[in-house]
Design a protein around this motif. Structure first.
Motif, PDB file in Angstrom:
ATOM      1  N   ILE A 264      33.915  24.156  22.269  1.00 65.29           N
ATOM      2  CA  ILE A 264      32.602  24.569  21.789  1.00 65.29           C
ATOM      3  C   ILE A 264      31.670  23.379  21.630  1.00 65.29           C
ATOM      4  N   ASN A 265      32.219  22.228  21.269  1.00 59.37           N
ATOM      5  CA  ASN A 265      31.381  21.040  21.131  1.00 59.37           C
ATOM      6  C   ASN A 265      30.931  20.496  22.483  1.00 59.37           C
ATOM      7  N   ILE A 266      31.811  20.638  23.485  1.00 61.08           N
ATOM      8  CA  ILE A 266      31.414  20.287  24.855  1.00 61.08           C
ATOM      9  C   ILE A 266      30.248  21.159  25.281  1.00 61.08           C
ATOM     10  N   VAL A 267      30.355  22.454  25.041  1.00 64.85           N
ATOM     11  CA  VAL A 267      29.305  23.396  25.439  1.00 64.85           C
ATOM     12  C   VAL A 267      27.983  23.024  24.771  1.00 64.85           C
ATOM     13  N   LYS A 268      28.018  22.749  23.472  1.00 68.23           N
ATOM     14  CA  LYS A 268      26.791  22.394  22.755  1.00 68.23           C
ATOM     15  C   LYS A 268      26.205  21.073  23.248  1.00 68.23           C
ATOM     16  N   GLN A 269      27.090  20.119  23.553  1.00 70.61           N
ATOM     17  CA  GLN A 269      26.623  18.831  24.067  1.00 70.61           C
ATOM     18  C   GLN A 269      25.910  19.006  25.401  1.00 70.61           C
ATOM     19  N   VAL A 270      26.476  19.803  26.293  1.00 68.61           N
ATOM     20  CA  VAL A 270      25.856  20.046  27.593  1.00 68.61           C
ATOM     21  C   VAL A 270      24.527  20.768  27.415  1.00 68.61           C
ATOM     22  N   CYS A 271      24.477  21.745  26.525  1.00 65.96           N
ATOM     23  CA  CYS A 271      23.229  22.458  26.256  1.00 65.96           C
ATOM     24  C   CYS A 271      22.142  21.485  25.812  1.00 65.96           C
ATOM     25  N   GLN A 272      22.489  20.585  24.924  1.00 64.12           N
ATOM     26  CA  GLN A 272      21.507  19.618  24.417  1.00 64.12           C
ATOM     27  C   GLN A 272      21.017  18.688  25.518  1.00 64.12           C
ATOM     28  N   LEU A 273      21.934  18.260  26.402  1.00 65.66           N
ATOM     29  CA  LEU A 273      21.549  17.374  27.494  1.00 65.66           C
ATOM     30  C   LEU A 273      20.601  18.071  28.463  1.00 65.66           C
ATOM     31  N   VAL A 274      20.883  19.344  28.762  1.00 63.94           N
ATOM     32  CA  VAL A 274      19.999  20.092  29.654  1.00 63.94           C
ATOM     33  C   VAL A 274      18.619  20.244  29.018  1.00 63.94           C
ATOM     34  N   GLU A 275      18.577  20.573  27.738  1.00 62.19           N
ATOM     35  CA  GLU A 275      17.295  20.701  27.048  1.00 62.19           C
ATOM     36  C   GLU A 275      16.506  19.397  27.091  1.00 62.19           C
ATOM     37  N   GLN A 276      17.195  18.283  26.892  1.00 58.56           N
ATOM     38  CA  GLN A 276      16.526  16.987  26.927  1.00 58.56           C
ATOM     39  C   GLN A 276      15.949  16.697  28.308  1.00 58.56           C
ATOM     40  N   GLN A 277      16.685  17.076  29.332  1.00 61.15           N
ATOM     41  CA  GLN A 277      16.187  16.871  30.696  1.00 61.15           C
ATOM     42  C   GLN A 277      14.917  17.668  30.941  1.00 61.15           C
ATOM     43  N   PHE A 278      14.872  18.898  30.435  1.00 62.04           N
ATOM     44  CA  PHE A 278      13.675  19.724  30.607  1.00 62.04           C
ATOM     45  C   PHE A 278      12.484  19.121  29.854  1.00 62.04           C
ATOM     46  N   LYS A 279      12.751  18.526  28.698  1.00 56.81           N
ATOM     47  CA  LYS A 279      11.672  17.893  27.938  1.00 56.81           C
ATOM     48  C   LYS A 279      11.139  16.656  28.666  1.00 56.81           C
ATOM     49  N   ASN A 280      12.037  15.934  29.326  1.00 58.54           N
ATOM     50  CA  ASN A 280      11.654  14.693  30.004  1.00 58.54           C
ATOM     51  C   ASN A 280      11.056  14.922  31.389  1.00 58.54           C
ATOM     52  N   ASN A 281      11.337  16.075  31.987  1.00 58.86           N
ATOM     53  CA  ASN A 281      10.922  16.323  33.367  1.00 58.86           C
ATOM     54  C   ASN A 281      10.332  17.728  33.467  1.00 58.86           C
ATOM     55  N   GLN A 282       9.023  17.826  33.430  1.00 55.70           N
ATOM     56  CA  GLN A 282       8.359  19.132  33.433  1.00 55.70           C
ATOM     57  C   GLN A 282       8.579  19.897  34.731  1.00 55.70           C
ATOM     58  N   ALA A 283       8.908  19.192  35.801  1.00 57.78           N
ATOM     59  CA  ALA A 283       9.132  19.866  37.086  1.00 57.78           C
ATOM     60  C   ALA A 283      10.345  20.797  37.032  1.00 57.78           C
ATOM     61  N   LEU A 284      11.287  20.533  36.115  1.00 59.37           N
ATOM     62  CA  LEU A 284      12.484  21.368  36.033  1.00 59.37           C
ATOM     63  C   LEU A 284      12.150  22.801  35.638  1.00 59.37           C
ATOM     64  N   ALA A 285      11.127  22.976  34.809  1.00 56.49           N
ATOM     65  CA  ALA A 285      10.730  24.328  34.396  1.00 56.49           C
ATOM     66  C   ALA A 285      10.255  25.148  35.585  1.00 56.49           C
ATOM     67  N   LYS A 286       9.638  24.505  36.553  1.00 64.37           N
ATOM     68  CA  LYS A 286       9.189  25.210  37.758  1.00 64.37           C
ATOM     69  C   LYS A 286      10.367  25.503  38.679  1.00 64.37           C
ATOM     70  N   ARG A 287      11.318  24.581  38.739  1.00 58.64           N
ATOM     71  CA  ARG A 287      12.477  24.783  39.619  1.00 58.64           C
ATOM     72  C   ARG A 287      13.453  25.807  39.061  1.00 58.64           C
ATOM     73  N   PHE A 288      13.554  25.856  37.724  1.00 56.89           N
ATOM     74  CA  PHE A 288      14.492  26.771  37.081  1.00 56.89           C
ATOM     75  C   PHE A 288      13.751  27.621  36.045  1.00 56.89           C
TER      76      PHE A 288
END
Length: 366
Positions: A264-288
């Protein structure tokens, strides 16, 4: 110069090993033998397909005649045996394939190796061919641990709890027997859970990443507190490299990441990393656009708890002291850097995993 036959080299770990080996041993030749079943994918080998020292052969490790012909034609002196059915859920619902590939397939390889490397030279009055048969196994053969048990060592008694781990344990014993009975030069490595590029999307980390990007649920077995030791896949390849070059014939070596995490901690860690990527790269919202992170919502809202898997092992942990002390092994990648690289890879290789996803994995749980 060596010539390696890498079985299962179009799978996740095998393909990463092939990339590693051809990058680090540019004079060696690598022959990949893979049946291209559901988890085998030629796209995993795209980075090396133009390499003159790389050859791909589609075929089954159970075909002893084919293996013998490859050993002879390419003058193979090293087998690195990755080919295996490896998903525990599939072994519970359909164990036959695991018995066929993991036990009988390994037996077929051992027979072919013995014949070409030991028997035929002796028949011709020659010395046996210098060789190595390296068998890639898993920590699951040791069974399960409680929260306070010491980590698995190479002399930990085998106690497999699933058809998958039982089939791998059987293949380990066959490899050992071919060394002690016939003198085949073998080594075996037992590794912890791998993660990294080209990981098939039915497994925990890639499943979380791809489901988050598609706004699919993240079903978690039981309470999600099953503990695993996680190893970046290139560190696994490096460990096998050390075993092949420095390991003692007939020995087993544990290769681990010194990195225990609850699922469960792995899952939460991955979720947080994906969220951070979306915050840092606005193009991801258009791609996904389906991703909840594109709407600046919590990806952890996708987590769903489901009934635990039958016979689910609670904890695996690897003690790699022997491999460290004898071979100088230490993981080169920390979990923080390795998981960040993995998330980046899936975000940047959408075409790879979309080509694999056909809807059959939407009900998988982790």
């Amino acid at each position: 110069m060596n010539t390696l036959l890498v079985t299962g080299g179009a799978g996740f770990i095998g393909a990463n090993f092939v990339h590693y080996w051809l990058n680090n041993y540019q004079q060696d030749k690598v022959i990949v033998l893979d049946a291209l079943t559901y988890a085998g994918n030629l796209a995993n080998l795209a980075p090396v397909q133009s390499n003159a020292n790389f050859t791909f052969v589609k075929g089954d490790i159970c075909d002893q005649a084919l293996v013998e012909s490859l050993l002879k034609e390419y003058h193979v002196n090293t087998i690195v045996h990755f080919a295996a059915e490896s998903h525990v859920d599939r072994s519970i619902t359909g164990p036959d394939a695991f018995i066929e590939t993991n036990i009988l397939g390994t037996y077929s390889l051992l027979k072919a190796a013995k014949k070409q490397w030991l028997d035929k030279p002796l028949e011709n009055g020659s010395d046996p061919i210098e060789h190595r048969f390296h068998h890639v196994s898993t920590d699951e053969v040791y069974g399960t641990l409680s929260a306070t048990d010491p980590a698995f060592k190479e002399d930990t008694a085998y106690a497999p709890n699933s058809p998958y781990s039982a089939s791998k344990a059987a293949s380990d014993h066959l490899v050992r027997a071919y060394h002690h009975t016939y003198g085949l030069n073998v080594t075996t490595s037992n590794c912890s859970n791998n993660y990294g590029p080209y990981h098939f999307p039915e497994k925990l980390i890639p499943l979380v990443i791809t489901n988050v990007l598609q706004n699919k649920s993240l079903p978690i077995y039981g309470d999600g507190m099953q503990i695993r030791d996680w190893l970046y896949v290139e560190d696994h390849a490096y460990g096998i490299d050390l075993v092949l070059n420095k390991g003692r014939v007939g020995e087993n070596y544990n290769i681990g990441g010194n990195n225990e995490w609850a699922n469960i901690n792995i899952v939460k860690q991955v979720c947080q990393l994906v969220e951070q990527q979306f915050k840092n790269n606005q193009a991801l919202a258009k791609r996904f656009p389906l991703a909840v992170a594109a709407k600046e919502q919590s990806t952890e809202s996708l987590i769903t708890y489901v009934t635990d898997r039958a016979g689910h092992d609670r904890r695996y942990a690897i003690d790699a002291t022997k491999t460290r002390d004898e071979l100088g092994y230490e993981p080169r990648e920390s979990f923080e850097t390795g998981i960040a690289k993995t998330v980046d890879w899936y975000l940047n290789n959408e075409s790879w995993w979309i080509a694999i996803m056909d809807g059959s994995y939407q009900d998988l749980v982790v």
